[in-house]
Design a protein around this motif. Structure first.
Motif, PDB file in Angstrom:
ATOM      1  N   LYS A 477       2.222  -0.209 -21.489  1.00  0.00           N
ATOM      2  CA  LYS A 477       3.076   0.093 -20.187  1.00  0.00           C
ATOM      3  C   LYS A 477       2.455  -0.319 -19.317  1.00  0.00           C
ATOM      4  N   TYR A 478       1.184  -0.084 -18.850  1.00  0.00           N
ATOM      5  CA  TYR A 478       0.682  -0.320 -17.391  1.00  0.00           C
ATOM      6  C   TYR A 478       0.626  -2.190 -17.622  1.00  0.00           C
ATOM      7  N   GLN A 479       0.058  -2.411 -18.720  1.00  0.00           N
ATOM      8  CA  GLN A 479      -0.128  -4.143 -18.915  1.00  0.00           C
ATOM      9  C   GLN A 479       1.195  -4.792 -18.206  1.00  0.00           C
ATOM     10  N   MET A 483       1.858  -7.119 -15.277  1.00  0.00           N
ATOM     11  CA  MET A 483       2.381  -8.396 -15.425  1.00  0.00           C
ATOM     12  C   MET A 483       3.613  -8.592 -14.672  1.00  0.00           C
ATOM     13  N   ASP A 484       4.488  -7.655 -14.543  1.00  0.00           N
ATOM     14  CA  ASP A 484       5.635  -7.565 -13.839  1.00  0.00           C
ATOM     15  C   ASP A 484       5.206  -7.720 -12.322  1.00  0.00           C
ATOM     16  N   SER A 485       4.467  -6.662 -12.204  1.00  0.00           N
ATOM     17  CA  SER A 485       4.041  -7.035 -10.357  1.00  0.00           C
ATOM     18  C   SER A 485       3.406  -8.207 -10.177  1.00  0.00           C
ATOM     19  N   ILE A 486       2.751  -8.907 -11.133  1.00  0.00           N
ATOM     20  CA  ILE A 486       2.151 -10.201 -10.748  1.00  0.00           C
ATOM     21  C   ILE A 486       3.249 -11.574 -10.774  1.00  0.00           C
ATOM     22  N   LYS A 487       4.224 -11.004 -11.750  1.00  0.00           N
ATOM     23  CA  LYS A 487       5.117 -12.150 -11.656  1.00  0.00           C
ATOM     24  C   LYS A 487       6.253 -12.122 -10.200  1.00  0.00           C
ATOM     25  N   LYS A 488       6.079 -10.983 -10.045  1.00  0.00           N
ATOM     26  CA  LYS A 488       6.978 -10.619  -8.510  1.00  0.00           C
ATOM     27  C   LYS A 488       6.315 -11.389  -7.524  1.00  0.00           C
ATOM     28  N   LEU A 489       5.177 -10.883  -7.592  1.00  0.00           N
ATOM     29  CA  LEU A 489       4.263 -11.708  -6.343  1.00  0.00           C
ATOM     30  C   LEU A 489       4.113 -12.908  -6.525  1.00  0.00           C
ATOM     31  N   GLU A 490       3.866 -13.784  -7.574  1.00  0.00           N
ATOM     32  CA  GLU A 490       4.015 -15.118  -7.813  1.00  0.00           C
ATOM     33  C   GLU A 490       5.521 -15.639  -7.444  1.00  0.00           C
ATOM     34  N   GLU A 491       6.646 -15.091  -7.677  1.00  0.00           N
ATOM     35  CA  GLU A 491       7.993 -15.708  -7.125  1.00  0.00           C
ATOM     36  C   GLU A 491       7.953 -15.239  -5.679  1.00  0.00           C
ATOM     37  N   GLN A 492       7.365 -14.294  -5.096  1.00  0.00           N
ATOM     38  CA  GLN A 492       7.536 -13.953  -3.661  1.00  0.00           C
ATOM     39  C   GLN A 492       6.844 -15.270  -2.979  1.00  0.00           C
ATOM     40  N   PHE A 493       5.667 -15.423  -3.566  1.00  0.00           N
ATOM     41  CA  PHE A 493       4.867 -16.191  -2.874  1.00  0.00           C
ATOM     42  C   PHE A 493       5.549 -17.839  -3.068  1.00  0.00           C
ATOM     43  N   VAL A 494       6.038 -18.238  -4.174  1.00  0.00           N
ATOM     44  CA  VAL A 494       6.514 -19.517  -4.351  1.00  0.00           C
ATOM     45  C   VAL A 494       7.961 -19.457  -3.334  1.00  0.00           C
ATOM     46  N   LYS A 495       8.649 -18.387  -3.013  1.00  0.00           N
ATOM     47  CA  LYS A 495       9.726 -18.478  -2.273  1.00  0.00           C
ATOM     48  C   LYS A 495       9.415 -18.587  -0.975  1.00  0.00           C
ATOM     49  N   LYS A 536      -1.392  -3.630  -0.422  1.00  0.00           N
ATOM     50  CA  LYS A 536      -0.692  -2.589  -1.082  1.00  0.00           C
ATOM     51  C   LYS A 536      -0.576  -2.482  -2.581  1.00  0.00           C
ATOM     52  N   LEU A 537       0.011  -3.660  -3.213  1.00  0.00           N
ATOM     53  CA  LEU A 537       0.282  -3.670  -4.520  1.00  0.00           C
ATOM     54  C   LEU A 537      -0.923  -3.531  -5.249  1.00  0.00           C
ATOM     55  N   LEU A 538      -2.153  -4.078  -4.740  1.00  0.00           N
ATOM     56  CA  LEU A 538      -3.418  -4.060  -5.334  1.00  0.00           C
ATOM     57  C   LEU A 538      -3.773  -2.676  -5.228  1.00  0.00           C
ATOM     58  N   GLN A 539      -3.682  -2.184  -4.315  1.00  0.00           N
ATOM     59  CA  GLN A 539      -4.379  -0.803  -4.431  1.00  0.00           C
ATOM     60  C   GLN A 539      -3.419   0.139  -5.235  1.00  0.00           C
ATOM     61  N   LYS A 540      -2.099   0.046  -5.282  1.00  0.00           N
ATOM     62  CA  LYS A 540      -1.367   0.828  -6.043  1.00  0.00           C
ATOM     63  C   LYS A 540      -1.792   0.539  -7.537  1.00  0.00           C
ATOM     64  N   GLU A 541      -2.266  -0.769  -7.974  1.00  0.00           N
ATOM     65  CA  GLU A 541      -2.514  -1.100  -9.281  1.00  0.00           C
ATOM     66  C   GLU A 541      -3.742  -0.375  -9.420  1.00  0.00           C
ATOM     67  N   ASN A 542      -4.760  -0.630  -8.491  1.00  0.00           N
ATOM     68  CA  ASN A 542      -6.040   0.320  -8.481  1.00  0.00           C
ATOM     69  C   ASN A 542      -5.984   1.722  -8.926  1.00  0.00           C
ATOM     70  N   ILE A 543      -4.955   2.418  -8.194  1.00  0.00           N
ATOM     71  CA  ILE A 543      -4.910   3.768  -8.404  1.00  0.00           C
ATOM     72  C   ILE A 543      -4.290   4.079  -9.897  1.00  0.00           C
ATOM     73  N   LEU A 544      -3.353   3.113 -10.293  1.00  0.00           N
ATOM     74  CA  LEU A 544      -2.555   3.287 -11.465  1.00  0.00           C
ATOM     75  C   LEU A 544      -3.799   3.213 -12.693  1.00  0.00           C
ATOM     76  N   ARG A 545      -4.681   2.052 -12.352  1.00  0.00           N
ATOM     77  CA  ARG A 545      -5.828   1.972 -13.510  1.00  0.00           C
ATOM     78  C   ARG A 545      -6.620   2.950 -13.455  1.00  0.00           C
ATOM     79  N   LYS A 546      -7.260   3.520 -12.278  1.00  0.00           N
ATOM     80  CA  LYS A 546      -7.819   4.774 -12.206  1.00  0.00           C
ATOM     81  C   LYS A 546      -7.353   5.947 -13.232  1.00  0.00           C
ATOM     82  N   THR A 547      -5.943   6.100 -12.876  1.00  0.00           N
ATOM     83  CA  THR A 547      -5.215   7.291 -13.586  1.00  0.00           C
ATOM     84  C   THR A 547      -5.327   7.039 -15.168  1.00  0.00           C
TER      85      THR A 547
END
Length: 914
Positions: A477-479, A483-495, A536-547
């Motif tokens: 689930k976390y993976q 991956m979905d967050s990375i994909k969204k960031l990449e899509e946003q970056f390309v846009k 912010k997304l990275l911080q959120k991911e770090n919090i989820l990873r720590k949890t």
């Protein structure tokens, strides 16, 4: 089996023309049982019996177990009715006086007295009731008994004893009627009745139930002297019909011959042995298991068994060769019969005359009847005679045999013992049940442990599997979210890149010369916002990873805790297994100790019973004089018995210890107390142990048993132990100070058993020999208790009472001589003089000797002279001075009479020469 040349097998019937008619009264007054002209000069025999034999436990004739003799007259047979038609009968019966007159001629006759006189009209039932029934009742009570018929051939012995009564039930003989009474009284569930049927033919013992067994040996117990025939067939009887069939079978194998005197003359002595084993009191070993606990033994109570033996002897008839016409092999049979009857007569003569030697080994018949005459059995003899004057010599011989047999005295002994074999069988059964129960519980425990272990393993495996699946799901689930967050960031970056690249900025300068910066600044702002959003997304991911890591750590700690719980459970299982093994080991150890203690207790009980039997045998013999007592007899037997009992006593001190034995005197189990008090009594028989017993509180415990226990056996053995301790002067004072005389008096008042009274009387008799205790002994009822025990009338009890009176009188005489005693004797004040005078000429020598001593000691004090003269003691003193068998007593009596002025004056008045 060898057969007689002139004989034939008996068919089990009797062809005598014996008449049976009316039955005489059973309530006739008893008479003295001796012939007047053959009595010794010591005076008439004191006798108060109401039938041929007394009760099962006592003999009312004054002498325990005297052989009882009845005479039975056969009616004239057909030949005698013809041959002797002109002659009167040679005998005249007086049944109401229990007398028989044997005519010498027409004007002179001899008179004889018997215990019972049965006319030719006496019925078989009447004969059984006066001759055999009291003996059968004694056998049912645990005594040995003998019923024997003696007489000339053809006078009705087999008719009296062995008639089956198949055609006429009223003609049933003693054997059949005795078995009817026995089977009616016993319980076949707990008791047993078995019989052997033998014949003594030509000095060989043959089995009538197994003719091939024709040479049975006689076995004599070297310790007890009991005679048995273990090779004989022993058949258990369950009903009357089977017994009658056995009698018929035995009679068919018995030798008989046709002689001039009897067409079916018995050529052998028939002996029927009936063994009765009775369980007196049911004592079961109880085991229980409560609330799931391990079973444990609660009580140990062996059954009390009484073993009585009834011997019915149908003797072959005595005969004269010239009258019987025997010849050839029949003549040899007659010689053998007469030799065995002659040997029996010699033994009867020796016993009647109190001879030192009794020739019991001269014949197998006398060896088999060793217990019946002069032994421990209650014996009834019926002598059969005929009326014909032609056989007056044989009739006179038979009558004289009966007269001599009446002088034979037996000492009845109760055959009672604990059934240790039955107890051992019950213990084995209970032990097997306990072992099986223990194995079942151990198997169930191991199965439960295994089940718990498997269940725990399954739960742990299930939890680990569920935990692994949960971790995998969370990781996936976390993976996926990552991956979905990375994909969204990449899509946003390309846009954003595309948006920035598609914008066109105009080239040129403005008027003020500045570059076109507005688009550039907006682009920077947009990039900064994107970076901030990415942070912010990275911080959120770090919090989820720590949890997720924390959740993983929590799951790992739970797994570790489960594993620690499993290890703890395994450790607990190991501890339980170790505890189970320890319990099993402890159980085996306790079972071993219980077995050892039981073995020791049984051995000590056997030793105590053996000592008691020796004491019983010693009590019927010669009683020591002076201060001798029961303990001296016990010591004597113990010294003669070798080192066996001494070794067992030493082993007792080493393995058990005196304190433990004394502590068992207060046990709740009655049997344990009985065994313990027997052991203490055995120890007290050794002088070296008496001080230790008293110091350890044994005397106090024995007195407490007399006070608190209601068991007759405990009273008997405790009194015996106290009698042993009372041999010591210091112990005598301790017994008196602790109220011992009062307890002994109370025990004597409540006891009925002769052996208990004998022990109590022995203890009081020992205390009577202490000069310091005379007044206290009398004030606390000791003399009254001693005199009260004469109600028992048992010879052993009376001997101890007489010894106590002699000891007391001796101390009083000594005190009067020293000047410390004045006034008349306390014995006379308490009313002992009439009994003393009455028994001064008692036929039992121990009683007579002590009474003679007591009279001499009382007579030495002048203050007693008038009372003794008025009480008739003077005549006994004169007799003692003339006829006493012991020279020292005779001399003492003579000196007393000559030194007393009062006695001398009275003798001169009565003209008594001295």
């Amino acid at each position: 089996m060898a057969t007689s040349g002139g004989g034939n097998y008996r068919n089990g019937t009797h062809k005598s023309s014996m008449k049976v008619d009316r039955s005489l009264s059973l309530n006739s007054n008893p008479k003295s049982s001796v012939k007047s002209k053959s009595l010794p000069s010591s005076g008439p025999r004191r006798n108060s019996t109401g039938s041929l034999a007394g009760g099962a436990a006592k003999d009312n004739a004054g002498v325990p177990g005297r052989v009882r003799v009845a005479v039975r007259l056969r009616p004239r047979n057909a030949e005698e009715l013809v041959e002797d038609a002109d002659f009167a009968d040679c005998v005249e019966l007086q049944p109401e006086l229990k007398r028989l007159k044997l005519r010498k001629n027409n004007w002179d006759s001899d008179t004889y007295e018997f215990d019972e006189v049965l006319t030719e009209f006496a019925s078989q039932k009447r004969v059984y009731e006066v001759v055999a029934k009291p003996v059968v009742e004694s056998v049912l009570d645990g005594y040995n008994g003998t019923i024997m018929a003696y007489g000339q051939t053809g006078t009705g012995k087999t008719y009296t004893l062995g008639r089956l009564g198949e055609e006429d039930t009223a003609a049933r003989g003693i054997m059949v009627r005795a078995m009817e009474d026995i089977l009616a009284d016993v319980s076949l569930e707990t008791d047993s009745v078995s019989v052997s049927y033998l014949q003594l033919y030509m000095e060989t013992i043959q089995d009538l139930l197994d003719p091939a067994n024709d040479n049975i040996p006689i076995v004599e117990d070297p310790k007890t002297g009991d005679v048995s025939v273990p090779g004989a067939t022993l058949v258990e009887i369950r009903d009357q019909h089977s017994f009658v069939e056995l009698l018929r079978l035995g009679e068919a194998h018995r030798f008989a011959a046709n002689t001039k005197l009897n067409t079916e003359s018995s050529r052998s002595h028939a002996i029927l042995m009936v063994h009765v084993k009775r369980s007196v009191k049911a004592r079961d070993s109880a085991f229980s298991s409560e609330n799931g606990n391990s079973p444990h033994m609660k009580t140990l109570k062996p059954s009390l068994v009484r073993k009585g033996k009834l011997v019915v002897v149908d003797l072959a008839g005595s005969e004269r060769i010239d009258k019987s016409g025997s010849e050839g092999h029949t003549l040899e049979e007659a010689k053998s019969i007469n030799l065995s009857l002659s040997a029996l007569g010699k033994c009867i003569n020796a016993l009647a005359e109190n001879s030192a030697h009794v020739p019991v080994r001269d014949s197998k018949l006398t060896r088999l009847l060793k217990d019946s005459f002069g032994g421990t059995a209650r014996t009834s003899l019926v002598i059969t005679i005929g009326p014909s004057p032609r056989h007056r010599g044989e009739t006179a011989s038979t009558i004289m045999f009966g007269q001599r047999a009446m002088k034979v005295e037996n000492m009845l002994k109760l055959k009672e013992e604990f059934d240790y074999k039955s107890l051992a069988r019950r213990l084995d059964i209970q032990l097997d049940k306990l072992i099986a129960e223990h194995e079942r519980q151990q198997k169930a425990f191991e199965d439960e442990i295994e089940r718990i272990n498997v269940e725990a393993q399954n739960r742990i495996s299930e939890f680990e599997s569920n935990h692994a699946d949960a971790l995998e799901k969370e990781r996936l689930k976390y993976q996926k979210d990552y991956m979905d967050s990375i994909k969204k960031l990449e899509e946003q970056f390309v846009k954003n890149q595309q948006k920035n690249g598609s914008e066109k900025v105009p080239v040129g300068l403005r008027e003020d010369g500045s570059a076109l910066t507005s688009n550039t600044e907006s682009s920077k702002v947009s990039a900064a916002e994107e970076v901030a959003e990415l942070k912010k997304l990275l911080q959120k991911e770090n919090i989820l990873r720590k949890t997720a890591e924390e959740e993983v750590n929590n799951l790992k700690s739970q797994i570790a805790q489960w594993r620690r719980s499993e290890a703890s459970g395994n450790s607990e299982i190991l501890k339980l297994r170790k505890m189970l093994e320890d319990e099993a080991s402890q159980k085996e150890k306790l079972e071993g100790e219980i077995a050892i203690l039981q073995s020791q207790l049984l051995q000590l009980s056997f030793d105590a019973d053996e000592t008691t039997r020796r004491l019983d045998r010693g009590g019927s013999g010669k009683v020591p004089s002076g201060l001798d007592s029961l303990i001296s007899q016990v010591k004597h037997h113990q010294q003669n018995s070798g080192n066996g009992e001494k070794a067992s006593i030493a082993k007792l001190f080493e393995q058990v210890g005196l304190q433990k034995i004394l502590s068992l005197l207060e046990a709740e189990d009655a049997d344990v107390r009985i065994h313990a008090v027997k052991v203490v009594a055995n120890l007290a028989a050794e002088e070296m142990n008496q001080e230790k017993i008293v110091e350890a509180g044994g005397l106090t415990s024995l007195l407490m048993l007399l006070r608190n226990s209601e068991d007759e056996t405990i009273h008997r053995v405790a009194a015996g132990a106290i009698a042993n301790l009372a041999m010591n002067e210091t112990n005598q004072e301790l017994i008196m100070s602790q109220g011992g005389i009062g307890l002994l008096s109370m025990t004597a008042a409540n006891a009925e058993d002769p052996q208990t009274l004998r022990m109590v009387a022995g203890a009081i008799a020992n205390l009577c020999g202490n000069d310091k205790l005379q007044m206290k002994l009398r004030s606390e009822g000791g003399i009254k208790a001693l005199l009260g025990m004469v109600r028992c009338r048992h010879a052993d009890v009376l001997a101890q009472v007489a010894r106590g009176i002699a000891n007391f009188a001796k101390c009083e005489s000594r005190a009067a001589t020293q000047g410390t005693k004045t006034g008349r004797s306390l014995l006379i004040e308490d009313g002992a003089l009439p009994w003393i005078v009455q028994n001064a000429n008692n036929e039992a020598s121990p009683i007579r000797r002590h009474i003679e001593l007591a009279l001499c000691h009382l007579a030495q004090h002048e203050a007693n002279a008038k009372d003794m003269i008025s009480g008739g003691a003077l005549w006994e003193l004169v007799r003692i001075s003339r006829d006493c068998a012991r020279e020292d007593i005779r001399t003492l009596s003579h000196r007393t009479l000559t030194s007393s002025p009062t006695f001398q004056a009275e003798m001169r008045r009565l003209r008594i020469g001295h």
